[in-house]
Design an enzyme around this catalytic site. Structure first.
Site, PDB file in Angstrom:
ATOM      1  N   ARG A  48      60.026  74.302  37.590  1.00  0.00           N
ATOM      2  CA  ARG A  48      58.970  73.818  37.986  1.00  0.00           C
ATOM      3  C   ARG A  48      58.758  72.255  36.764  1.00  0.00           C
ATOM      4  O   ARG A  48      57.737  71.690  36.355  1.00  0.00           O
ATOM      5  CB  ARG A  48      58.141  74.932  37.098  1.00  0.00           C
ATOM      6  CG  ARG A  48      57.601  75.697  37.676  1.00  0.00           C
ATOM      7  CD  ARG A  48      56.811  75.111  39.148  1.00  0.00           C
ATOM      8  NE  ARG A  48      56.861  76.776  39.782  1.00  0.00           N
ATOM      9  CZ  ARG A  48      55.902  77.811  39.928  1.00  0.00           C
ATOM     10  NH1 ARG A  48      54.773  77.326  38.801  1.00  0.00           N
ATOM     11  NH2 ARG A  48      56.050  78.563  40.819  1.00  0.00           N
ATOM     12  N   ARG A  59      52.335  70.138  37.825  1.00  0.00           N
ATOM     13  CA  ARG A  59      50.769  69.404  37.661  1.00  0.00           C
ATOM     14  C   ARG A  59      51.245  69.581  35.290  1.00  0.00           C
ATOM     15  O   ARG A  59      50.590  68.599  35.153  1.00  0.00           O
ATOM     16  CB  ARG A  59      50.156  71.121  37.417  1.00  0.00           C
ATOM     17  CG  ARG A  59      49.082  71.308  39.005  1.00  0.00           C
ATOM     18  CD  ARG A  59      48.466  72.641  38.115  1.00  0.00           C
ATOM     19  NE  ARG A  59      49.603  73.818  38.525  1.00  0.00           N
ATOM     20  CZ  ARG A  59      49.073  75.339  38.459  1.00  0.00           C
ATOM     21  NH1 ARG A  59      47.779  75.251  38.952  1.00  0.00           N
ATOM     22  NH2 ARG A  59      50.110  76.032  38.192  1.00  0.00           N
ATOM     23  N   TYR A 108      55.657  89.822  46.874  1.00  0.00           N
ATOM     24  CA  TYR A 108      53.825  89.102  47.415  1.00  0.00           C
ATOM     25  C   TYR A 108      53.402  89.568  49.123  1.00  0.00           C
ATOM     26  O   TYR A 108      52.107  90.241  48.999  1.00  0.00           O
ATOM     27  CB  TYR A 108      54.239  87.396  47.321  1.00  0.00           C
ATOM     28  CG  TYR A 108      54.501  87.052  46.249  1.00  0.00           C
ATOM     29  CD1 TYR A 108      53.554  86.670  45.301  1.00  0.00           C
ATOM     30  CD2 TYR A 108      55.702  86.751  45.287  1.00  0.00           C
ATOM     31  CE1 TYR A 108      53.210  86.134  44.376  1.00  0.00           C
ATOM     32  CE2 TYR A 108      55.498  85.853  44.774  1.00  0.00           C
ATOM     33  CZ  TYR A 108      54.829  85.646  43.468  1.00  0.00           C
ATOM     34  OH  TYR A 108      54.460  85.309  42.860  1.00  0.00           O
ATOM     35  N   ASP A 163      58.195  75.961  47.954  1.00  0.00           N
ATOM     36  CA  ASP A 163      57.930  77.149  47.134  1.00  0.00           C
ATOM     37  C   ASP A 163      58.729  78.725  48.258  1.00  0.00           C
ATOM     38  O   ASP A 163      58.354  78.012  49.356  1.00  0.00           O
ATOM     39  CB  ASP A 163      56.439  77.328  47.601  1.00  0.00           C
ATOM     40  CG  ASP A 163      55.554  78.084  46.509  1.00  0.00           C
ATOM     41  OD1 ASP A 163      55.824  78.113  45.168  1.00  0.00           O
ATOM     42  OD2 ASP A 163      55.878  79.954  46.680  1.00  0.00           O
ATOM     43  N   ARG A 212      48.342  64.985  44.973  1.00  0.00           N
ATOM     44  CA  ARG A 212      48.072  66.817  45.669  1.00  0.00           C
ATOM     45  C   ARG A 212      46.618  66.286  45.946  1.00  0.00           C
ATOM     46  O   ARG A 212      46.071  66.888  46.072  1.00  0.00           O
ATOM     47  CB  ARG A 212      48.191  67.155  45.171  1.00  0.00           C
ATOM     48  CG  ARG A 212      49.980  68.016  44.711  1.00  0.00           C
ATOM     49  CD  ARG A 212      49.903  68.918  46.578  1.00  0.00           C
ATOM     50  NE  ARG A 212      48.917  69.712  46.459  1.00  0.00           N
ATOM     51  CZ  ARG A 212      48.377  71.054  45.285  1.00  0.00           C
ATOM     52  NH1 ARG A 212      49.547  70.455  44.721  1.00  0.00           N
ATOM     53  NH2 ARG A 212      47.533  71.539  46.208  1.00  0.00           N
TER      54      ARG A 212
HETATM   55  O1  CP3 Z   1      59.615  71.792  39.948  1.00  0.00           O
HETATM   56  C1  CP3 Z   1      60.055  72.794  40.690  1.00  0.00           C
HETATM   57  O2  CP3 Z   1      60.738  74.156  39.957  1.00  0.00           O
HETATM   58  C2  CP3 Z   1      59.967  73.271  42.090  1.00  0.00           C
HETATM   59  C3  CP3 Z   1      58.831  73.126  42.281  1.00  0.00           C
HETATM   60  C4  CP3 Z   1      58.171  75.186  43.172  1.00  0.00           C
HETATM   61  C5  CP3 Z   1      56.945  75.463  42.909  1.00  0.00           C
HETATM   62  N1  CP3 Z   1      57.710  77.212  43.975  1.00  0.00           N
HETATM   63  C6  CP3 Z   1      56.164  74.685  44.076  1.00  0.00           C
HETATM   64  C7  CP3 Z   1      54.914  75.402  43.266  1.00  0.00           C
HETATM   65  C8  CP3 Z   1      59.624  75.750  43.011  1.00  0.00           C
HETATM   66  C9  CP3 Z   1      60.656  75.801  42.317  1.00  0.00           C
HETATM   67  C10 CP3 Z   1      58.902  76.800  43.620  1.00  0.00           C
HETATM   68  C11 CP3 Z   1      59.275  78.939  43.757  1.00  0.00           C
HETATM   69  C12 CP3 Z   1      58.105  79.805  43.051  1.00  0.00           C
HETATM   70  N2  CP3 Z   1      57.102  79.931  43.416  1.00  0.00           N
HETATM   71  C13 CP3 Z   1      58.526  80.432  42.835  1.00  0.00           C
HETATM   72  C14 CP3 Z   1      60.060  80.974  41.511  1.00  0.00           C
HETATM   73  C15 CP3 Z   1      60.154  79.937  40.442  1.00  0.00           C
HETATM   74  C16 CP3 Z   1      59.942  81.401  38.613  1.00  0.00           C
HETATM   75  O3  CP3 Z   1      58.388  80.504  39.232  1.00  0.00           O
HETATM   76  O4  CP3 Z   1      59.657  81.702  38.605  1.00  0.00           O
HETATM   77  C17 CP3 Z   1      57.388  81.554  42.654  1.00  0.00           C
HETATM   78  C18 CP3 Z   1      57.836  83.475  41.285  1.00  0.00           C
HETATM   79  C19 CP3 Z   1      56.221  80.917  43.527  1.00  0.00           C
HETATM   80  C20 CP3 Z   1      55.314  81.600  43.202  1.00  0.00           C
HETATM   81  C21 CP3 Z   1      53.979  80.768  43.526  1.00  0.00           C
HETATM   82  N3  CP3 Z   1      53.913  79.640  43.710  1.00  0.00           N
HETATM   83  C22 CP3 Z   1      52.883  81.103  42.010  1.00  0.00           C
HETATM   84  C23 CP3 Z   1      53.020  82.082  40.785  1.00  0.00           C
HETATM   85  C24 CP3 Z   1      52.177  79.807  41.993  1.00  0.00           C
HETATM   86  C25 CP3 Z   1      51.353  79.511  40.723  1.00  0.00           C
HETATM   87  C26 CP3 Z   1      50.458  79.215  41.091  1.00  0.00           C
HETATM   88  C27 CP3 Z   1      49.284  78.551  40.132  1.00  0.00           C
HETATM   89  O5  CP3 Z   1      48.492  77.365  40.610  1.00  0.00           O
HETATM   90  O6  CP3 Z   1      49.044  79.085  39.126  1.00  0.00           O
HETATM   91  C28 CP3 Z   1      52.664  78.801  43.220  1.00  0.00           C
HETATM   92  C29 CP3 Z   1      52.211  76.816  43.341  1.00  0.00           C
HETATM   93  C30 CP3 Z   1      53.172  76.480  43.196  1.00  0.00           C
HETATM   94  N4  CP3 Z   1      54.233  76.306  43.534  1.00  0.00           N
HETATM   95  C31 CP3 Z   1      53.293  75.150  42.599  1.00  0.00           C
HETATM   96  C32 CP3 Z   1      54.030  74.779  42.492  1.00  0.00           C
HETATM   97  C33 CP3 Z   1      53.746  73.094  41.521  1.00  0.00           C
HETATM   98  C34 CP3 Z   1      51.234  75.337  42.029  1.00  0.00           C
HETATM   99  C35 CP3 Z   1      50.297  74.872  42.723  1.00  0.00           C
HETATM  100  C36 CP3 Z   1      49.329  73.464  42.735  1.00  0.00           C
HETATM  101  O7  CP3 Z   1      49.845  72.559  42.263  1.00  0.00           O
HETATM  102  O8  CP3 Z   1      48.189  73.489  43.307  1.00  0.00           O
END
Ligand code: CP3
Length: 357
Positions: free
Chosen positions: A30, A34, A154, A79, A43
């Site tokens: 991550r 954000r 999910y 994602d 974004r």
């Molecule tokens: O920099 C990185 O690591 C690459 C980006 C990345 C994202 N998702 C971007 C993202 C990666 C590797 C993921 C994988 C992902 N997505 C996982 C496995 C990694 C982990 O964290 O365990 C999981 C479980 C998800 C599912 C998911 N997608 C969640 C739990 C969330 C967060 C929701 C929130 O808003 O708190 C997302 C959304 C997400 N994926 C965001 C990002 C940057 C945030 C959305 C935004 O910026 O509006």
């Protein structure tokens, strides 16, 4: 398929192959997202999933943390639900919540009619091509996918879940259905990973983020065979394969049997202990981890101490022959309210750590 670019002295890839890197390699899960003001700006007004299908945006967002923090790898901005979306499944990512399904997948009918991804995702390939044009030859691009269990959670729950109870209930009450669901997910996950590999990523990470909610017994029976199928299928790519989950202390040994050469470790277990558990199950691996993400908010002194401790634990494991390398990372993703300056500083501190010979 594009010709794979030739990396030169890329510390992450050298470490992942069990060779001695020129410096301590580091990237952060991550690292894109954000915590960065430039991410929040780009974004604005565009939904998370839309941005994942825009080659210009996904490449720019992937590169932002590499430029700012001087990390040794970029992680593809995407994602775990992107392959589901690409297959036509109704899913959205709700800010502050995570992936939410239009309709949950729970019955036999739901499972047999679940759309599969059976082609390359062209937007992702294009984005990767752009990223590779900008990365230095010592900086790797890591692709990724969600593992079958974490994706299934999910799908079955219909969204993020605290206890994963519907998923576990399905697994135990209707094991045949569960196995069918896993079998249906594996090809889509592989297709998504092959899109990335064919476009030129230098390593891949399979995120089984929520596998730590399972007992080792359940993990072995209901999950491990499918994660192993994915790693088996990826072997012919010859790129390093990384496996990671949260809260996996009790199942690290079992997870390591899935076949990755690099094992991600969360912050709950010291790396030298993790290494012993892994080695006992499947022989020594390269370790990745495991700074608690909250430590990035605790100030320079604490960061220095914790980073030194983690590197020492990894060196001990290598001296004891229970690990064959170390890639520095967090024990889970960067928290959104982390100061970007603290991330940059952590990378500088990590790069000043010596490597094990
Ligand atoms: O920099 C990185 O690591 C690459 C980006 C990345 C994202 N998702 C971007 C993202 C990666 C590797 C993921 C994988 C992902 N997505 C996982 C496995 C990694 C982990 O964290 O365990 C999981 C479980 C998800 C599912 C998911 N997608 C969640 C739990 C969330 C967060 C929701 C929130 O808003 O708190 C997302 C959304 C997400 N994926 C965001 C990002 C940057 C945030 C959305 C935004 O910026 O509006």
């Amino acid at each position: 398929m594009t010709a794979r670019r030739r990396l030169q002295d890329a510390p992450i890839i050298d470490a992942a192959r069990g060779e001695t890197p020129s410096r301590m390699p580091v990237w952060f899960m991550r690292q894109a997202g954000r915590s960065l003001p430039e991410y929040r700006t780009i974004r604005e007004g565009i939904s998370m999933l839309d941005s994942c299908f825009r080659p210009d945006l996904l490449s720019e967002i992937t590169l932002q943390p590499v430029r700012r923090h001087n990390v040794d790898a970029a992680i593809l901005f995407s994602d775990i639900v992107v392959p589901l979306k690409a297959a036509g499944i109704g899913v959205d990512i709700v800010p502050g919540r995570g992936p939410v399904m239009e309709s949950p997948v729970r019955t036999k009918e739901d499972i047999v009619s679940l759309a599969q991804l059976d082609s390359e995702v062209i937007e992702i390939s294009e984005g990767i091509t752009r990223i590779l044009q900008e990365l230095r030859s010592d900086q790797a691009l890591i692709g990724f996918a969600g593992a079958p269990f974490t994706l299934a959670s999910y799908l079955v729950e219909g969204g993020p879940s605290k206890n994963h109870e519907r998923t576990k209930a399905l697994m135990h009450a209707e094991p045949e259905l569960w196995h069918q669901l896993m079998e249906r997910l594996v090809p889509s996950i592989c297709a998504f990973l092959w899109t990335q590999i064919d476009a030129g990523v230098d390593a891949v990470q399979l995120f089984d983020s929520w596998a730590g909610f399972l007992s080792e017994r359940d993990y072995r029976e209901f999950v491990l065979p499918y994660s192993r199928q994915i790693f088996d299928e990826l072997r012919s790519s010859n790129i390093p394969r990384i496996h990671f989950g949260v809260g996996t202390s009790e199942i690290l040994g079992a997870m390591s049997e899935a076949g990755a050469e690099v094992m991600g470790v969360d912050w709950r277990v010291p790396l030298d202990q993790a290494a012993r558990r892994i080695t006992e199950a499947s022989g020594p691996k390269v370790l990745q981890g495991n700074l608690d993400p909250a430590i990035l908010q605790a100030g320079t002194q604490v960061m220095r101490q914790e980073i030194a401790r983690i590197c020492e634990e990894a060196r001990r494991a290598q001296a004891e022959h229970t690990a064959c390398g170390h890639i520095f990372n967090l024990g889970h993703g960067v928290l959104p309210n982390t100061a970007p300056e603290a991330i940059t500083e952590a990378v500088e501190i990590i790069h000043s750590e010596g490597v094990f010979h």
